[in-house]
Design an enzyme around this catalytic site. Structure first.
Site, PDB file in Angstrom:
ATOM      1  N   GLU A 148      59.877  -8.135  58.003  1.00  0.00           N
ATOM      2  CA  GLU A 148      59.707  -9.303  58.185  1.00  0.00           C
ATOM      3  C   GLU A 148      59.783  -9.997  56.705  1.00  0.00           C
ATOM      4  O   GLU A 148      60.309 -11.033  56.558  1.00  0.00           O
ATOM      5  CB  GLU A 148      58.647  -9.875  58.931  1.00  0.00           C
ATOM      6  CG  GLU A 148      58.588  -9.581  60.198  1.00  0.00           C
ATOM      7  CD  GLU A 148      57.573  -9.763  61.112  1.00  0.00           C
ATOM      8  OE1 GLU A 148      57.403 -10.856  61.756  1.00  0.00           O
ATOM      9  OE2 GLU A 148      56.354  -9.286  60.805  1.00  0.00           O
ATOM     10  N   TYR A 193      58.281 -39.893  56.172  1.00  0.00           N
ATOM     11  CA  TYR A 193      58.463 -38.665  57.007  1.00  0.00           C
ATOM     12  C   TYR A 193      59.632 -37.737  56.310  1.00  0.00           C
ATOM     13  O   TYR A 193      59.699 -36.535  56.489  1.00  0.00           O
ATOM     14  CB  TYR A 193      58.543 -38.627  58.593  1.00  0.00           C
ATOM     15  CG  TYR A 193      59.354 -39.811  58.756  1.00  0.00           C
ATOM     16  CD1 TYR A 193      60.774 -39.662  58.841  1.00  0.00           C
ATOM     17  CD2 TYR A 193      59.175 -40.955  59.377  1.00  0.00           C
ATOM     18  CE1 TYR A 193      61.763 -40.402  59.365  1.00  0.00           C
ATOM     19  CE2 TYR A 193      60.214 -41.865  59.883  1.00  0.00           C
ATOM     20  CZ  TYR A 193      61.414 -41.553  59.902  1.00  0.00           C
ATOM     21  OH  TYR A 193      62.095 -42.466  60.215  1.00  0.00           O
ATOM     22  N   GLU A 233      48.839 -18.213  61.610  1.00  0.00           N
ATOM     23  CA  GLU A 233      47.661 -19.009  61.606  1.00  0.00           C
ATOM     24  C   GLU A 233      47.407 -19.574  60.223  1.00  0.00           C
ATOM     25  O   GLU A 233      47.326 -20.590  59.994  1.00  0.00           O
ATOM     26  CB  GLU A 233      46.461 -18.296  61.838  1.00  0.00           C
ATOM     27  CG  GLU A 233      46.560 -17.965  63.715  1.00  0.00           C
ATOM     28  CD  GLU A 233      47.180 -16.605  63.924  1.00  0.00           C
ATOM     29  OE1 GLU A 233      47.069 -16.064  65.091  1.00  0.00           O
ATOM     30  OE2 GLU A 233      48.069 -16.080  63.199  1.00  0.00           O
ATOM     31  N   LYS A 241      57.724 -19.296  66.223  1.00  0.00           N
ATOM     32  CA  LYS A 241      58.209 -17.937  65.469  1.00  0.00           C
ATOM     33  C   LYS A 241      59.269 -17.363  66.606  1.00  0.00           C
ATOM     34  O   LYS A 241      58.907 -16.457  67.197  1.00  0.00           O
ATOM     35  CB  LYS A 241      57.072 -17.115  65.168  1.00  0.00           C
ATOM     36  CG  LYS A 241      57.697 -15.891  64.014  1.00  0.00           C
ATOM     37  CD  LYS A 241      56.518 -15.060  63.740  1.00  0.00           C
ATOM     38  CE  LYS A 241      57.121 -13.747  62.889  1.00  0.00           C
ATOM     39  NZ  LYS A 241      55.852 -13.043  62.295  1.00  0.00           N
TER      40      LYS A 241
END
Length: 123
Positions: free
Chosen positions: A22, A54, A74, A99
């Site tokens: 990963e 934004y 997290e 994900k």
């Protein structure tokens, strides 16, 4: 009263995860942002300076996702929340990190974590 500004489906490429592959190969993360802010001043003035830009925020979020790999979504979600709370007009933020390419040995549509953070750091 707090208004809500939503920016959804922001695609970013990052090298986050606990597995070596990963970190090496990277993958797509999709970010949803919800911001709590008072938009009355911007509505009255019709001036971008009176609200959250934004476009600039999305660029900052993308940069946050693309830098410094972390193990956990997290940690990534907290990093993104911190970016959103840099603008003092943002009272709270709700961040969802998707994900969709998570390394799971099963058929699944998505892995997503949603966190809510306030200016005071409360949950």
């Amino acid at each position: 009263m707090t208004d809500e500004l939503a920016i959804t489906g922001v695609e970013c490429f990052g090298h986050h995860g606990v597995f070596d592959f990963e970190r090496r190969e990277g993958q797509t993360f999709v970010i949803d942002l919800m911001l709590g802010l008072d938009t009355a001043a911007a509505a009255a003035s019709d001036d971008l300076r009176d609200t959250v830009d934004y476009g600039s925020l999305v660029a900052s979020v993308q940069a946050a996702v693309e830098r410094d790999p972390v193990d956990l979504i997290e940690t990534l979600a907290q990093r993104i929340a911190d970016v959103c709370l840099l603008d003092s007009r943002v009272e709270w933020t709700r961040i969802t990190v998707h994900k969709p390419e998570a390394p799971i040995e099963a058929t699944f549509a998505d892995v997503a974590l949603t966190i809510t953070r306030t200016r005071e750091g409360e949950k």
